[in-house]
Scaffold this motif. Structure first.
Motif, PDB file in Angstrom:
ATOM      1  N   ASP A 112       0.802  -1.219   0.000  1.00  0.00           N
ATOM      2  CA  ASP A 112       0.000   0.000   0.000  1.00  0.00           C
ATOM      3  C   ASP A 112       0.841   1.278   0.000  1.00  0.00           C
ATOM      4  O   ASP A 112       0.307   2.362   0.207  1.00  0.00           O
ATOM      5  CB  ASP A 112      -0.916   0.032   1.235  1.00  0.00           C
ATOM      6  CG  ASP A 112      -1.966  -1.071   1.204  1.00  0.00           C
ATOM      7  OD1 ASP A 112      -2.475  -1.346   0.098  1.00  0.00           O
ATOM      8  OD2 ASP A 112      -2.260  -1.648   2.261  1.00  0.00           O
ATOM      9  N   ARG A 145       0.646   6.568   0.385  1.00  0.00           N
ATOM     10  CA  ARG A 145      -0.003   5.396   0.975  1.00  0.00           C
ATOM     11  C   ARG A 145      -1.432   5.317   0.437  1.00  0.00           C
ATOM     12  O   ARG A 145      -2.191   6.281   0.502  1.00  0.00           O
ATOM     13  CB  ARG A 145      -0.042   5.474   2.501  1.00  0.00           C
ATOM     14  CG  ARG A 145      -0.799   4.288   3.142  1.00  0.00           C
ATOM     15  CD  ARG A 145      -1.023   4.484   4.622  1.00  0.00           C
ATOM     16  NE  ARG A 145       0.196   4.316   5.367  1.00  0.00           N
ATOM     17  CZ  ARG A 145       0.672   3.148   5.807  1.00  0.00           C
ATOM     18  NH1 ARG A 145       0.017   2.026   5.550  1.00  0.00           N
ATOM     19  NH2 ARG A 145       1.784   3.085   6.494  1.00  0.00           N
ATOM     20  N   SER A 146      -1.820   4.149  -0.071  1.00  0.00           N
ATOM     21  CA  SER A 146      -3.184   3.947  -0.543  1.00  0.00           C
ATOM     22  C   SER A 146      -4.089   3.674   0.648  1.00  0.00           C
ATOM     23  O   SER A 146      -3.747   2.880   1.528  1.00  0.00           O
ATOM     24  CB  SER A 146      -3.228   2.770  -1.514  1.00  0.00           C
ATOM     25  OG  SER A 146      -4.551   2.505  -1.911  1.00  0.00           O
ATOM     26  N   PRO A 179      -8.324   2.910   1.879  1.00  0.00           N
ATOM     27  CA  PRO A 179      -9.598   2.421   1.336  1.00  0.00           C
ATOM     28  C   PRO A 179     -10.459   3.580   0.820  1.00  0.00           C
ATOM     29  O   PRO A 179     -10.685   4.558   1.534  1.00  0.00           O
ATOM     30  CB  PRO A 179     -10.248   1.731   2.543  1.00  0.00           C
ATOM     31  CG  PRO A 179      -9.095   1.335   3.419  1.00  0.00           C
ATOM     32  CD  PRO A 179      -8.079   2.425   3.260  1.00  0.00           C
ATOM     33  N   TRP A 206      -9.335   7.793  -3.956  1.00  0.00           N
ATOM     34  CA  TRP A 206      -9.309   7.848  -5.419  1.00  0.00           C
ATOM     35  C   TRP A 206      -7.910   8.093  -5.945  1.00  0.00           C
ATOM     36  O   TRP A 206      -7.396   7.355  -6.783  1.00  0.00           O
ATOM     37  CB  TRP A 206     -10.251   8.952  -5.911  1.00  0.00           C
ATOM     38  CG  TRP A 206     -11.697   8.714  -5.662  1.00  0.00           C
ATOM     39  CD1 TRP A 206     -12.245   7.671  -4.949  1.00  0.00           C
ATOM     40  CD2 TRP A 206     -12.790   9.516  -6.102  1.00  0.00           C
ATOM     41  NE1 TRP A 206     -13.611   7.792  -4.922  1.00  0.00           N
ATOM     42  CE2 TRP A 206     -13.977   8.910  -5.617  1.00  0.00           C
ATOM     43  CE3 TRP A 206     -12.890  10.681  -6.845  1.00  0.00           C
ATOM     44  CZ2 TRP A 206     -15.239   9.447  -5.876  1.00  0.00           C
ATOM     45  CZ3 TRP A 206     -14.148  11.217  -7.099  1.00  0.00           C
ATOM     46  CH2 TRP A 206     -15.303  10.610  -6.619  1.00  0.00           C
ATOM     47  N   SER A 242      -4.861   8.384  -4.262  1.00  0.00           N
ATOM     48  CA  SER A 242      -3.769   7.547  -3.735  1.00  0.00           C
ATOM     49  C   SER A 242      -3.788   6.165  -4.384  1.00  0.00           C
ATOM     50  O   SER A 242      -2.732   5.618  -4.731  1.00  0.00           O
ATOM     51  CB  SER A 242      -3.857   7.439  -2.212  1.00  0.00           C
ATOM     52  OG  SER A 242      -5.041   6.779  -1.808  1.00  0.00           O
ATOM     53  N   THR A 243      -4.974   5.578  -4.568  1.00  0.00           N
ATOM     54  CA  THR A 243      -5.062   4.266  -5.213  1.00  0.00           C
ATOM     55  C   THR A 243      -4.617   4.353  -6.667  1.00  0.00           C
ATOM     56  O   THR A 243      -3.906   3.470  -7.172  1.00  0.00           O
ATOM     57  CB  THR A 243      -6.495   3.722  -5.119  1.00  0.00           C
ATOM     58  OG1 THR A 243      -6.853   3.599  -3.738  1.00  0.00           O
ATOM     59  CG2 THR A 243      -6.603   2.366  -5.797  1.00  0.00           C
ATOM     60  N   ARG A 251      -1.716   1.958  -7.825  1.00  0.00           N
ATOM     61  CA  ARG A 251      -2.128   0.809  -8.642  1.00  0.00           C
ATOM     62  C   ARG A 251      -2.084   1.067 -10.149  1.00  0.00           C
ATOM     63  O   ARG A 251      -1.900   0.137 -10.932  1.00  0.00           O
ATOM     64  CB  ARG A 251      -3.555   0.395  -8.274  1.00  0.00           C
ATOM     65  CG  ARG A 251      -3.787   0.162  -6.798  1.00  0.00           C
ATOM     66  CD  ARG A 251      -3.317  -1.205  -6.357  1.00  0.00           C
ATOM     67  NE  ARG A 251      -3.580  -1.358  -4.929  1.00  0.00           N
ATOM     68  CZ  ARG A 251      -2.641  -1.604  -4.014  1.00  0.00           C
ATOM     69  NH1 ARG A 251      -1.388  -1.743  -4.391  1.00  0.00           N
ATOM     70  NH2 ARG A 251      -2.948  -1.719  -2.735  1.00  0.00           N
ATOM     71  N   HIS A 252      -2.302   2.298 -10.572  1.00  0.00           N
ATOM     72  CA  HIS A 252      -2.520   2.546 -11.992  1.00  0.00           C
ATOM     73  C   HIS A 252      -1.539   3.528 -12.621  1.00  0.00           C
ATOM     74  O   HIS A 252      -1.691   3.867 -13.795  1.00  0.00           O
ATOM     75  CB  HIS A 252      -3.950   3.068 -12.203  1.00  0.00           C
ATOM     76  CG  HIS A 252      -5.003   2.207 -11.586  1.00  0.00           C
ATOM     77  ND1 HIS A 252      -5.272   0.928 -12.034  1.00  0.00           N
ATOM     78  CD2 HIS A 252      -5.837   2.419 -10.538  1.00  0.00           C
ATOM     79  CE1 HIS A 252      -6.236   0.394 -11.292  1.00  0.00           C
ATOM     80  NE2 HIS A 252      -6.593   1.280 -10.375  1.00  0.00           N
ATOM     81  N   GLU A 279      -4.952  11.097   0.887  1.00  0.00           N
ATOM     82  CA  GLU A 279      -6.399  10.895   0.975  1.00  0.00           C
ATOM     83  C   GLU A 279      -6.849  11.091   2.420  1.00  0.00           C
ATOM     84  O   GLU A 279      -6.366  10.418   3.321  1.00  0.00           O
ATOM     85  CB  GLU A 279      -6.761   9.480   0.520  1.00  0.00           C
ATOM     86  CG  GLU A 279      -6.335   9.174  -0.887  1.00  0.00           C
ATOM     87  CD  GLU A 279      -7.128   9.929  -1.929  1.00  0.00           C
ATOM     88  OE1 GLU A 279      -8.189  10.476  -1.610  1.00  0.00           O
ATOM     89  OE2 GLU A 279      -6.673   9.980  -3.079  1.00  0.00           O
TER      90      GLU A 279
END
Length: 372
Positions: free
Chosen positions: A156, A207-208, A210, A213, A215-216, A220-221, A371
């Motif tokens: 994460d 850090r991602s 839950p 938007w 941070s993920t 991840r992308h 986030e």
């Protein structure tokens, strides 16, 4: 029109307990009266509402500290350029704000309080507009930055290196807002994790979380070669340039980022203070930047890096929660102190340090950006 901080603060104290209702009303009123402004805001408004009230609270309680208020509003005014905010928009915001305070402080509202709020908003908007107009002649409204490295340090947590298309000025300890192509108009704050470099590259520790938007998307992308948008650097947790005191840094998780930048800056300055860096995480695997910190320590003998783990009983190093761990050492009362991490950790650490005799003026604090 005369500024009256007392009347503004007293009436605002009635609004603070109903912050959620007040901010929802404010945006409802703003968009109902100015539908064209809705496109300037992100699809989901929860984070935006929190930030609005946080900014409003800071402004209200700094009304009788003109220098601090002017510095903060100047940063806000310059940063709002990236949203396309222009002078005319402040009238719409002021009308919605006045209507909101009038509604939620109705039990005390009178002409004198209305005049105080009108004067306060006029002064605040004047400072923001002047800062934005001055900045427009020297800086872009936003920076494009290429991703040149992307290291996944934990499932994460990623360390991302960016090359801005043109130099982005900042002071160690500050943060930037970031927008990804995946989520237009959604900006999130991330602290810069390095002191300014000759090649102008910057590192972010992400850090991602839950439901996060941006941070993920960043973890991840996002790939090497992608382009991000950055807002101007902001924040006031910056180094004490002329201090000769030793330094304590207390970093929780990715709160390490701005503190690492400050430590790098101190080392590059030629000063030789003793620096204690407490770096805390829940598990050893989340001490994501420890190898690099150990390298810094080996090349700068005045730096002592102390990793701390809170939730892993088998960890062989120092265990515990950072606020309590700070009290295991000698007094920090003669140190400059920098604290960054989750808000509860920061609050408790600051409370304990002050209780142990560290003057509030020597404690510089911030919460983890990203986030929220």
């Amino acid at each position: 029109m005369t500024l009256n901080p007392r009347l503004v603060k007293e009436s605002f104290s009635l609004v603070e307990p109903v912050a959620d209702k007040a901010t929802a009303y404010f945006y409802g009123r703003l968009f109902a009266e100015n539908p064209h402004l809705r496109s300037m805001f992100p699809p989901a408004m929860n984070v935006q509402r929190d930030r609005l009230f946080s900014a409003l609270t800071r402004i209200v309680w700094s009304l009788d500290s003109p220098e601090g208020m002017a510095a903060y509003l100047g940063q806000l005014g310059r940063d709002h350029r990236k949203y396309g905010v222009v002078a005319e928009h402040y009238t719409a915001v002021g009308n919605a704000l006045l209507a909101t305070i009038r509604r939620f402080a109705a039990e005390v509202w009178n002409d004198e309080i209305e005049a105080a709020w009108t004067a306060a908003f006029a002064e605040a908007s004047k400072l923001m507009i002047e800062a934005a107009e001055s900045d427009a002649g020297t800086s872009p409204a936003w920076w494009l930055a290429e991703v040149v490295d992307h290291e996944l340090r934990h499932r994460d947590i990623a360390v991302i290196t960016l090359r801005p298309a043109q130099p982005l000025p900042y002071t160690p300890g500050q943060y930037v807002t970031v927008q990804t192509a995946r989520w237009p108009r959604v900006w999130r704050m991330f602290s810069i994790a390095n002191a300014p470099r000759e090649d102008h590259m910057i590192k972010l520790h992400v850090r991602s979380v839950p439901g996060g938007w941006v941070s993920t998307a960043l973890i991840r992308h996002t790939r090497i070669g992608d382009t991000l948008m950055l807002g101007q650097a902001m924040g006031t947790m910056t180094p004490c340039e002329h201090s000769e005191r030793d330094v304590l840094c207390v970093a929780g998780g990715t709160g390490l980022a701005p503190l690492k930048a400050i430590v790098e800056h101190i080392i590059a300055s030629g000063r030789r203070p003793n620096i204690h860096l407490l770096f805390g995480a829940r598990t050893a695997a989340e001490l994501y930047d420890l190898p690099d910190l150990i390298r810094m320590q080996s090349s700068f003998p005045w730096l002592r890096v102390l990793p701390v783990v809170s939730d892993e009983p088998g960890y062989e190093g120092m265990r515990g929660h950072l606020p309590e761990v700070t009290q295991r050492f000698h007094s920090w009362s003669e140190h400059d102190v920098y604290v960054c991490g989750p808000s509860a950790m920061v609050d408790e650490t600051v409370r304990r340090l002050q209780g142990d005799g560290v003057p509030p003026a020597r404690i510089h604090r911030d919460v983890v950006h990203g986030e929220r």
